[in-house]
Structures are given as structure tokens and as C-alpha cells.
Design a protein around this motif. Structure first.
Motif, PDB file in Angstrom:
ATOM      1  N   VAL A  14     -10.588   6.162   9.200  1.00 15.59           N
ATOM      2  CA  VAL A  14      -9.258   6.132   8.616  1.00 15.59           C
ATOM      3  C   VAL A  14      -8.637   4.776   8.924  1.00 15.59           C
ATOM      4  O   VAL A  14      -8.505   4.388  10.085  1.00 15.59           O
ATOM      5  N   ALA A  15      -8.276   4.049   7.882  1.00 17.57           N
ATOM      6  CA  ALA A  15      -7.776   2.682   8.036  1.00 17.57           C
ATOM      7  C   ALA A  15      -6.291   2.614   7.699  1.00 17.57           C
ATOM      8  O   ALA A  15      -5.825   3.246   6.736  1.00 17.57           O
ATOM      9  N   ASP A  16      -5.546   1.851   8.492  1.00 17.63           N
ATOM     10  CA  ASP A  16      -4.126   1.625   8.230  1.00 17.63           C
ATOM     11  C   ASP A  16      -3.975   0.676   7.040  1.00 17.63           C
ATOM     12  O   ASP A  16      -4.656  -0.350   6.956  1.00 17.63           O
ATOM     13  N   CYS A  17      -3.080   1.033   6.107  1.00 20.10           N
ATOM     14  CA  CYS A  17      -2.909   0.227   4.892  1.00 20.10           C
ATOM     15  C   CYS A  17      -1.674  -0.651   4.914  1.00 20.10           C
ATOM     16  O   CYS A  17      -1.424  -1.378   3.944  1.00 20.10           O
ATOM     17  N   ARG A  18      -0.865  -0.594   5.953  1.00 21.89           N
ATOM     18  CA  ARG A  18       0.406  -1.316   5.940  1.00 21.89           C
ATOM     19  C   ARG A  18       0.206  -2.798   5.648  1.00 21.89           C
ATOM     20  O   ARG A  18       0.958  -3.385   4.882  1.00 21.89           O
ATOM     21  N   SER A  19      -0.782  -3.390   6.263  1.00 23.45           N
ATOM     22  CA  SER A  19      -1.037  -4.819   6.038  1.00 23.45           C
ATOM     23  C   SER A  19      -1.957  -5.064   4.859  1.00 23.45           C
ATOM     24  O   SER A  19      -2.152  -6.213   4.447  1.00 23.45           O
ATOM     25  N   ARG A  20      -2.521  -4.002   4.280  1.00 22.86           N
ATOM     26  CA  ARG A  20      -3.483  -4.151   3.191  1.00 22.86           C
ATOM     27  C   ARG A  20      -2.853  -4.000   1.816  1.00 22.86           C
ATOM     28  O   ARG A  20      -3.496  -4.275   0.807  1.00 22.86           O
ATOM     29  N   LEU A  21      -1.622  -3.489   1.744  1.00 22.87           N
ATOM     30  CA  LEU A  21      -0.972  -3.339   0.449  1.00 22.87           C
ATOM     31  C   LEU A  21      -0.491  -4.690  -0.057  1.00 22.87           C
ATOM     32  O   LEU A  21      -0.342  -5.639   0.701  1.00 22.87           O
ATOM     33  N   ASP A  22      -0.238  -4.764  -1.342  1.00 22.13           N
ATOM     34  CA  ASP A  22       0.244  -6.008  -1.959  1.00 22.13           C
ATOM     35  C   ASP A  22       1.560  -5.718  -2.684  1.00 22.13           C
ATOM     36  O   ASP A  22       1.567  -5.102  -3.758  1.00 22.13           O
ATOM     37  N   PRO A  23       2.690  -6.121  -2.100  1.00 17.92           N
ATOM     38  CA  PRO A  23       2.822  -6.868  -0.843  1.00 17.92           C
ATOM     39  C   PRO A  23       2.688  -5.950   0.372  1.00 17.92           C
ATOM     40  O   PRO A  23       2.885  -4.738   0.244  1.00 17.92           O
ATOM     41  N   PRO A  24       2.402  -6.513   1.551  1.00 17.00           N
ATOM     42  CA  PRO A  24       2.312  -5.712   2.777  1.00 17.00           C
ATOM     43  C   PRO A  24       3.664  -5.075   3.103  1.00 17.00           C
ATOM     44  O   PRO A  24       4.721  -5.553   2.679  1.00 17.00           O
ATOM     45  N   ILE A  25       3.626  -3.973   3.852  1.00 16.65           N
ATOM     46  CA  ILE A  25       4.864  -3.309   4.252  1.00 16.65           C
ATOM     47  C   ILE A  25       4.996  -3.389   5.768  1.00 16.65           C
ATOM     48  O   ILE A  25       4.026  -3.658   6.480  1.00 16.65           O
ATOM     49  N   PRO A  26       6.199  -3.182   6.311  1.00 16.20           N
ATOM     50  CA  PRO A  26       6.404  -3.357   7.753  1.00 16.20           C
ATOM     51  C   PRO A  26       5.512  -2.451   8.595  1.00 16.20           C
ATOM     52  O   PRO A  26       5.216  -1.310   8.228  1.00 16.20           O
ATOM     53  N   ALA A  27       5.106  -2.968   9.731  1.00 14.59           N
ATOM     54  CA  ALA A  27       4.265  -2.204  10.657  1.00 14.59           C
ATOM     55  C   ALA A  27       4.988  -0.977  11.186  1.00 14.59           C
ATOM     56  O   ALA A  27       4.351  -0.010  11.611  1.00 14.59           O
ATOM     57  N   THR A  28       6.332  -0.991  11.153  1.00 14.28           N
ATOM     58  CA  THR A  28       7.123   0.128  11.671  1.00 14.28           C
ATOM     59  C   THR A  28       7.460   1.154  10.592  1.00 14.28           C
ATOM     60  O   THR A  28       8.263   2.058  10.830  1.00 14.28           O
ATOM     61  N   TYR A  29       6.853   1.035   9.408  1.00 14.79           N
ATOM     62  CA  TYR A  29       7.107   1.985   8.313  1.00 14.79           C
ATOM     63  C   TYR A  29       6.883   3.406   8.799  1.00 14.79           C
ATOM     64  O   TYR A  29       5.840   3.732   9.374  1.00 14.79           O
ATOM     65  N   PHE A  30       7.866   4.286   8.560  1.00 17.29           N
ATOM     66  CA  PHE A  30       7.795   5.687   8.973  1.00 17.29           C
ATOM     67  C   PHE A  30       7.109   6.502   7.892  1.00 17.29           C
ATOM     68  O   PHE A  30       7.561   6.543   6.746  1.00 17.29           O
ATOM     69  N   GLY A  31       6.024   7.156   8.242  1.00 19.43           N
ATOM     70  CA  GLY A  31       5.304   8.005   7.303  1.00 19.43           C
ATOM     71  C   GLY A  31       3.816   7.755   7.380  1.00 19.43           C
ATOM     72  O   GLY A  31       3.303   7.162   8.327  1.00 19.43           O
ATOM     73  N   ASN A  32       3.117   8.224   6.379  1.00 19.48           N
ATOM     74  CA  ASN A  32       1.685   7.969   6.274  1.00 19.48           C
ATOM     75  C   ASN A  32       1.430   6.718   5.459  1.00 19.48           C
ATOM     76  O   ASN A  32       2.069   6.491   4.429  1.00 19.48           O
ATOM     77  N   CYS A  33       0.508   5.914   5.934  1.00 19.44           N
ATOM     78  CA  CYS A  33       0.055   4.752   5.151  1.00 19.44           C
ATOM     79  C   CYS A  33      -1.378   4.458   5.571  1.00 19.44           C
ATOM     80  O   CYS A  33      -1.692   3.410   6.118  1.00 19.44           O
ATOM     81  N   ILE A  34      -2.248   5.429   5.325  1.00 19.34           N
ATOM     82  CA  ILE A  34      -3.641   5.322   5.739  1.00 19.34           C
ATOM     83  C   ILE A  34      -4.554   5.683   4.573  1.00 19.34           C
ATOM     84  O   ILE A  34      -4.163   6.404   3.656  1.00 19.34           O
ATOM     85  N   THR A  35      -5.764   5.168   4.632  1.00 17.24           N
ATOM     86  CA  THR A  35      -6.739   5.432   3.588  1.00 17.24           C
ATOM     87  C   THR A  35      -8.096   5.753   4.215  1.00 17.24           C
ATOM     88  O   THR A  35      -8.444   5.202   5.256  1.00 17.24           O
TER      89      THR A  35
END
Length: 461
Positions: free
Chosen positions: A314-335
Motif C-alpha cells: 500500500v503506497a501513499d499517494c499524497r506526493s504522487r498526485l498531480d499536483p501533490p497534496i499536503p502530507a497532513t491531508y486528513f483522510g485516505n490517500c493510498i493506492t
């Protein structure tokens, strides 16, 4: 909640409300409504995630002048209330109104979080040792149940269990459709921070712990949220808006935790580098090497007849989205990231290289697009895949052993829910030093074989 015949006796069940400050720019408003994103909806009916932390306290502890569980409980409750002012959704509920395409997370002023206080006569030293083998059910009385029905689901429940004259544990049940592992550990670190620094600007959190609530940063141009919602309604449907958790019962018998020291990881890395060509470009991170080694040991221990073996990371997508989203984003952001290898290759002398190659290929596919194939996430999870699929949970990057409530580092951190899912839990090492701990639950004969293979392959470290 523990049953009357279990090793934990329920003393009290209370409700903790957020300690709401005056309105501020870095806190959500007292009433909060958040639609679920497609990242969240993927996990809508999965059973709760159940982390469990153990803390040793004794009358001789340098950080506790008088051993008093009453004072410890008071500090934990007060700081929990302060923490919830930053994490209001955790005191809220998940619903799926008839007029809403997607489920909705709401907090209304007056909502509270369930906190169970229990007492246990179990062997605290054994529970907190981390490297003993346990019967999975031994942990179950230490984590709460999460209120859940077809119409409504609580987001989180907590349980503090006291072990007289030894310490305490904090267990949780967390709705996976509301928060992923990174958000979960951020909550626990925030709670720990406010507990440890209580009385010193006690309602303030450092920026890296303040949750980011803006859901508009997750763009859904492909309409995945609607697609996933419709797919869930079609399961046991039609128009089935149930929020009831699916039940998983893995036939597992023994829980064990195994350590990979930094020296062990270095040895594995050196072996791979000495075997492959310099242009192989394999992922040689601590996480990838630990997953590869564990995967090989497990394939050998289980002795299945399948030609193919599969591992889901399971990989974190926060830095992988275009544009990236904050590391402190509340919720799920995994793939999910799927690695596939031939079993016969895993059984050979270069099994770790075969496993690492498969993991690298899976990660490289992810690098070409974090959402490639996302339209199949829910349908794939609800159908399941043929054959044995191993899933990894957790990450050494979470730093779970950095969660200090003012009583020192936890003695042990585990994930109780792998008893049901059969996943493998990986975390930073209890002993520190750059290593990792790997926890899994297996049938006894498989665990015996796995333990032997795991130790044999690390001889000389």
C-alpha cells in the motif's frame, strides 16, 4: 468491548467530547461535513483497523513521581479532549443519506467519542515484549468494538486498559473509510504531544501534526467516487447503502513478531548488489528489502502448489498526485501496488532478488501513474483474487515508537486487526537503530517453519 469472561474487566465506558476553542483559522468549524473521496470509499465496508500501544509505568519510573492510575487516566482523558478539537471528525459519524450519491462524514457539536476503561490481570511483560509468540485472541480484550449498523458507523473508539503496578495499553478501532495509516498515526502523535506537554500551551499542535481538511485537493475527473459508490450499492443490492462491516475470519493460530536489524538489512542489500548487474535499478530501500525477505520466507513456509505468488503493498499517494497534496491531508490517500512473482523463482537460492525484482516492477508501474487501473479497485477487492494474496500493512516511516505520552516510548506497538485479514504488519523497530519489526499471524506449523527460515537466512548478523 471485552466480554465478562475475558482477561480484561470493563470498569467504565465514557464519552469524550472535543474541547472546543474559540473559532480559529487552523481548526475546522464546530459543525463539520466532509464527503468521502474515492480513496475513502474503497474501504467503506472493511472491518476496523485496530492499533494497540503498550506503555510501562512503575512506581520507580523517573517520569512519574507517584504511581497513580487515576492521575494517568485524567491526563489521557483531558489531552484526548484537547486533541479532538483538532480532529473533530473522529467524534463524528459516517452516514449515507438517500439523497447523497456518496457517503458523508459529519460532526455535529455534541458528538462524542467512546472511551472504554478496563483492567487486566494478563501478563503485561509478555504482551509488551513484542517478540514472544501469542495466541491472536489474547489481544482481543484490549481493543474496543466500533459502533456500526447498516445506517450509521462511528469513526473511532478507544480503550485504555490498566495493568496494575505494571503499565497500560491504548487500543483503538478505526474506520478505514475515514482515515489511512498516516492520518491515524498523526492523531496518536498529536494526542501524545498534547498529553506530554499538558499545561504548556496545551491546545497547540506543531504544524506537521495539524490536519488539512480541504477535500477539493483530491481531484476526481474520472468520476471514481460515483463509480465506487454505485459498485458498493450493487453488492448484496440493488440500492444497498449498507455501512455494515464485512466480516473476515482468517483461520490463523499463532501471532509472531520478527526483527530485522539495520545490520540484517545491510546484509540483504549487499547480497542483492553482489548478485545483480549494476544497471538493474532495483528498489533497495529498507522497506522493499524487508518485504522481499519476509515474502520469500513465507512462500517457503506455506508450501503451496500455486505457480504464482502475489504481494500487495500500500503506497501513499499524497506526493504522487498531480499536483501533490499536503502530507497532513486528513483522510485516505493510498493506492494498492501489486507485485507478482513465480513461486519456483522464490524457492531458489536467489529468492530475495526475484521478490525484490517483482516489488520494483510493481513500484515502477505505480510511478507511471498512481491512479492507473483505479476503476477496478472496489470490484477487485469485493471479488477477491484467485490464490494466496499477501498484503502488507503499516510502514517503518510512520515512526510508531515515537508516540510518547510523557511516560516514555511504548514498549510494544502492534496491529490486532491482522488476526482477521491475514495481512503482515511492518513498523519501525522497537529497539530502534534503523531496523524494522514484522508481525504476522499464521497456522502453527507454518509459523514454526517461517520462524526457522527467517532465522536461518539471517545467520551471521
Amino acid at each position: 468491548m471485552a466480554s465478562p469472561n475475558s482477561s480484561a474487566r470493563v470498569v467504565q465506558i465514557c464519552r469524550v467530547a472535543p474541547s472546543l476553542p474559540a473559532a480559529s483559522s487552523d481548526s475546522p468549524s464546530p459543525d463539520l461535513s466532509l464527503p468521502l473521496t474515492f480513496f475513502d470509499i474503497c474501504w467503506l465496508r472493511f472491518a476496523p483497523v485496530q492499533p494497540l500501544y503498550f506503555y510501562e509505568i512503575s512506581s520507580s519510573s523517573s517520569n512519574v513521581s507517584t504511581f497513580s492510575f487515576d492521575s494517568i487516566l485524567e491526563k489521557l482523558k483531558t489531552s484526548l479532549s484537547l486533541t479532538l478539537q483538532h480532529f473533530l471528525p473522529l467524534a463524528g459519524n459516517l452516514t449515507w443519506p438517500q439523497d447523497s450519491i456518496k457517503p458523508i462524514l459529519t460532526y455535529v457539536q455534541g458528538d462524542t467519542l467512546s472511551l472504554t476503561i478496563a483492567e487486566s490481570n494478563a501478563d503485561f511483560d509478555r504482551f509488551s515484549s513484542n517478540y514472544d509468540l501469542l495466541v491472536p485472541q489474547e489481544y482481543h480484550p484490549l481493543v474496543p468494538q466500533l459502533e456500526n449498523s447498516h445506517e450509521r458507523a462511528a469513526v473511532m473508539a478507544l480503550q485504555i486498559t490498566l495493568f496494575p503496578n505494571r503499565g497500560f495499553s491504548i487500543g483503538a478501532a478505526i474506520h478505514h473509510a475515514v482515515l489511512d495509516g498516516l492520518t491515524s498515526i498523526s492523531f496518536f502523535k498529536s494526542w501524545a504531544h498534547l498529553c506530554k506537554h499538558q499545561g504548556l500551551n496545551s491546545s497547540s499542535l506543531p504544524d506537521h501534526l495539524k490536519p488539512f481538511y480541504d477535500r477539493t485537493v483530491v481531484q476526481d475527473q474520472a468520476g471514481l467516487g460515483t463509480l465506487f459508490s454505485n459498485q458498493y450499492q450493487d453488492i448484496d443490492g440493488p440500492n444497498n447503502r449498507s455501512l455494515k462491516f464485512w466480516e473476515f475470519h482468517a483461520p490463523l493460530e499463532i501471532r509472531g513478531t520478527f526483527k530485522l536489524t539495520r545490520a540484517s538489512i545491510q546484509k540483504l542489500r549487499g547480497h542483492v548488489l553482489s548478485t545483480v548487474s549494476s544497471d538493474a535499478n532495483l528498489h533497495l530501500t529498507t522497506f522493499s528489502l524487508a518485504c522481499a525477505y519476509m515474502w520469500v520466507c513465507l512462500v517457503k513456509a506455506e508450501e503451496t502448489n500455486e505457480d504464482e505468488t502475489q504481494l500487495i503493498l500500500v503506497a501513499d499517494c499524497r506526493s504522487r498526485l498531480d499536483p501533490p497534496i499536503p502530507a497532513t491531508y486528513f483522510g485516505n490517500c493510498i493506492t494498492p501496488c501489486l507485485a507478482v512473482a513465480e513461486r519456483k523463482g522464490m524457492l531458489g537460492g536467489e529468492g530475495v532478488v526475484v521478490a525484490l525484482t517483482a516489488i520494483t516492477e510493481g513500484m515502477n508501474r505505480l510511478g507511471k501513474g498512481a491512479l492507473n487501473g483505479a476503476e477496478n479497485w472496489v470490484s477487485g477487492m469485493s471479488r477477491g483474487r484467485s490464490g494466496r494474496v499477501l498484503t502488507m500493512a503499516g510502514s517503518p516511516r510512520f515512526g510508531v515508537y515515537e508516540t510518547d505520552f510523557g511516560f516514555g516510548r511504548p514498549n510494544n506497538v502492534d496491529l490486532v486487526s491482522i488476526d482477521r485479514t491475514g495481512a503482515v504488519y511492518i513498523s519501525d523497530a522497537k529497539i530502534g537503530g534503523g531496523g524494522v519489526d514484522v508481525a504476522l499471524v499464521l497456522k502453527k506449523h507454518c509459523m514454526d517453519a517461517f520462524a526457522s527460515l527467517f532465522a536461518e537466512g539471517l545467520k551471521g548478523n
